[in-house]
Design a protein around this motif. Structure first.
Motif, mmCIF file in Angstrom:
data_model
loop_
_atom_site.group_PDB
_atom_site.id
_atom_site.type_symbol
_atom_site.label_atom_id
_atom_site.label_comp_id
_atom_site.label_asym_id
_atom_site.label_seq_id
_atom_site.Cartn_x
_atom_site.Cartn_y
_atom_site.Cartn_z
ATOM 1 N N GLY A 41 0.815 -1.214 0.000
ATOM 2 C CA GLY A 41 0.000 0.000 0.000
ATOM 3 C C GLY A 41 0.843 1.256 0.000
ATOM 4 O O GLY A 41 1.871 1.340 0.681
ATOM 5 N N THR A 42 0.419 2.242 -0.748
ATOM 6 C CA THR A 42 1.189 3.482 -0.909
ATOM 7 C C THR A 42 1.137 4.389 0.308
ATOM 8 O O THR A 42 1.954 5.293 0.425
ATOM 9 N N GLU A 43 0.210 4.167 1.233
ATOM 10 C CA GLU A 43 0.139 5.005 2.437
ATOM 11 C C GLU A 43 1.329 4.749 3.350
ATOM 12 O O GLU A 43 1.804 5.661 4.026
ATOM 13 N N ASN A 44 1.820 3.500 3.394
ATOM 14 C CA ASN A 44 2.842 3.110 4.358
ATOM 15 C C ASN A 44 4.155 2.631 3.736
ATOM 16 O O ASN A 44 5.090 2.307 4.466
ATOM 17 N N PHE A 45 4.204 2.579 2.415
ATOM 18 C CA PHE A 45 5.400 2.119 1.718
ATOM 19 C C PHE A 45 5.693 3.027 0.533
ATOM 20 O O PHE A 45 4.779 3.535 -0.109
ATOM 21 N N THR A 46 6.982 3.188 0.231
ATOM 22 C CA THR A 46 7.434 3.814 -1.008
ATOM 23 C C THR A 46 7.985 2.690 -1.861
ATOM 24 O O THR A 46 8.782 1.878 -1.369
ATOM 25 N N GLY A 47 7.573 2.601 -3.117
ATOM 26 C CA GLY A 47 7.989 1.494 -3.967
ATOM 27 C C GLY A 47 7.106 0.284 -3.753
ATOM 28 O O GLY A 47 6.096 0.339 -3.056
ATOM 29 N N LYS A 48 7.503 -0.843 -4.355
ATOM 30 C CA LYS A 48 6.679 -2.050 -4.297
ATOM 31 C C LYS A 48 7.112 -2.969 -3.164
ATOM 32 O O LYS A 48 8.240 -3.446 -3.127
ATOM 33 N N ALA A 49 6.187 -3.208 -2.261
ATOM 34 C CA ALA A 49 6.370 -4.174 -1.181
ATOM 35 C C ALA A 49 5.149 -5.080 -1.164
ATOM 36 O O ALA A 49 4.027 -4.613 -1.352
ATOM 37 N N THR A 50 5.365 -6.373 -0.947
ATOM 38 C CA THR A 50 4.260 -7.318 -0.855
ATOM 39 C C THR A 50 4.329 -8.053 0.482
ATOM 40 O O THR A 50 5.401 -8.273 1.035
ATOM 41 N N GLU A 71 10.863 -4.832 -3.126
ATOM 42 C CA GLU A 71 11.585 -4.764 -4.391
ATOM 43 C C GLU A 71 12.671 -3.696 -4.266
ATOM 44 O O GLU A 71 12.649 -2.896 -3.320
ATOM 45 N N PRO A 72 13.643 -3.658 -5.200
ATOM 46 C CA PRO A 72 14.706 -2.655 -5.101
ATOM 47 C C PRO A 72 14.142 -1.248 -4.870
ATOM 48 O O PRO A 72 13.173 -0.849 -5.525
ATOM 49 N N ALA A 73 14.739 -0.534 -3.917
ATOM 50 C CA ALA A 73 14.404 0.852 -3.542
ATOM 51 C C ALA A 73 13.096 0.982 -2.757
ATOM 52 O O ALA A 73 12.722 2.086 -2.381
ATOM 53 N N ALA A 74 12.395 -0.108 -2.496
ATOM 54 C CA ALA A 74 11.158 -0.033 -1.706
ATOM 55 C C ALA A 74 11.512 0.091 -0.226
ATOM 56 O O ALA A 74 12.502 -0.460 0.242
ATOM 57 N N ARG A 75 10.676 0.823 0.504
ATOM 58 C CA ARG A 75 10.910 1.040 1.927
ATOM 59 C C ARG A 75 9.606 1.373 2.633
ATOM 60 O O ARG A 75 8.631 1.775 1.999
ATOM 61 N N THR A 76 9.619 1.232 3.952
ATOM 62 C CA THR A 76 8.463 1.600 4.758
ATOM 63 C C THR A 76 8.458 3.098 5.004
ATOM 64 O O THR A 76 9.467 3.781 4.794
ATOM 65 N N ALA A 77 7.350 3.582 5.516
ATOM 66 C CA ALA A 77 7.292 4.923 6.109
ATOM 67 C C ALA A 77 7.883 4.808 7.513
ATOM 68 O O ALA A 77 8.106 3.704 8.029
ATOM 69 N N TRP A 78 8.147 5.933 8.159
ATOM 70 C CA TRP A 78 8.555 5.928 9.562
ATOM 71 C C TRP A 78 7.420 5.305 10.380
ATOM 72 O O TRP A 78 6.233 5.518 10.066
ATOM 73 N N HIS A 79 7.752 4.540 11.412
ATOM 74 C CA HIS A 79 6.732 3.892 12.231
ATOM 75 C C HIS A 79 7.334 3.404 13.540
ATOM 76 O O HIS A 79 8.555 3.408 13.716
#
Length: 162
Positions: A41-50, A71-79
């Motif tokens: 989800g784009t609210e809590n991740f940048t890039g593709k995470a499953t 996936e490469p360059a994907a990351r979470t939001a601060w939490h």
């Protein structure tokens, strides 16, 4: 005093056990082929995470978890996590940072612990994917508090020292 530590997060969505098999001894097995995979989800991740195989154990346990692939360059939001989190890295190389601390690198085979209420982010490097098993506990029905997204400046900052 805040200890330097690593941790990773998982976004838990509604969880089903329709395909779990319960043996005569009470042991439950959920087969890989039957596990659902959802986008982070784009609210809590940048890039593709499953997220795959999400689970939440029945009381008195408070344990929740899932397998998360970045996936490469994907990351979470601060939490943060109210009771901390254990992460078992199964594939790739990743980065993590606790607010105010250095950005650190971890590798497949590493086991990470993040204490309760430490604001942090984590994800894959720009050059390759990373997968981990995340295990945490819920407190008052919540296992994570999501915050703002991680800036490109923070994500691409030089690695620090432990």
């Amino acid at each position: 005093m805040i200890k330097r530590s690593l941790c990773l997060a998982v976004l838990l969505l509604p969880i089903g056990t329709a395909h779990a098999q319960k043996g005569a001894n009470g042991m439950t097995i959920e087969r890989k082929a039957d596990m659902k995979t959802v986008d982070g989800g784009t609210e809590n991740f940048t890039g593709k995470a499953t997220i795959t195989g999400q689970f939440q154990r029945e009381a008195p346990s408070r344990v929740t978890g899932a397998i998360v692939r970045f996936e490469p360059a994907a990351r979470t939001a601060w939490h943060t996590h109210p009771a901390g989190q254990t992460l078992i890295v199964t594939e790739g190389v990743g980065w993590t940072q606790i607010a105010g601390g250095p950005k650190l690198e971890f590798h497949a085979g590493d086991v990470l612990w993040c204490p309760a209420e430490h604001k942090h982010w984590h994800g894959a490097t720009p050059h390759g994917a990373m997968t981990h098993v995340a295990i945490q506990e819920s407190v008052d029905g919540s296992n994570v508090t999501w915050m703002e997204k991680v800036s490109d400046e923070d994500y691409l900052a030089p690695l620090g020292k432990e």
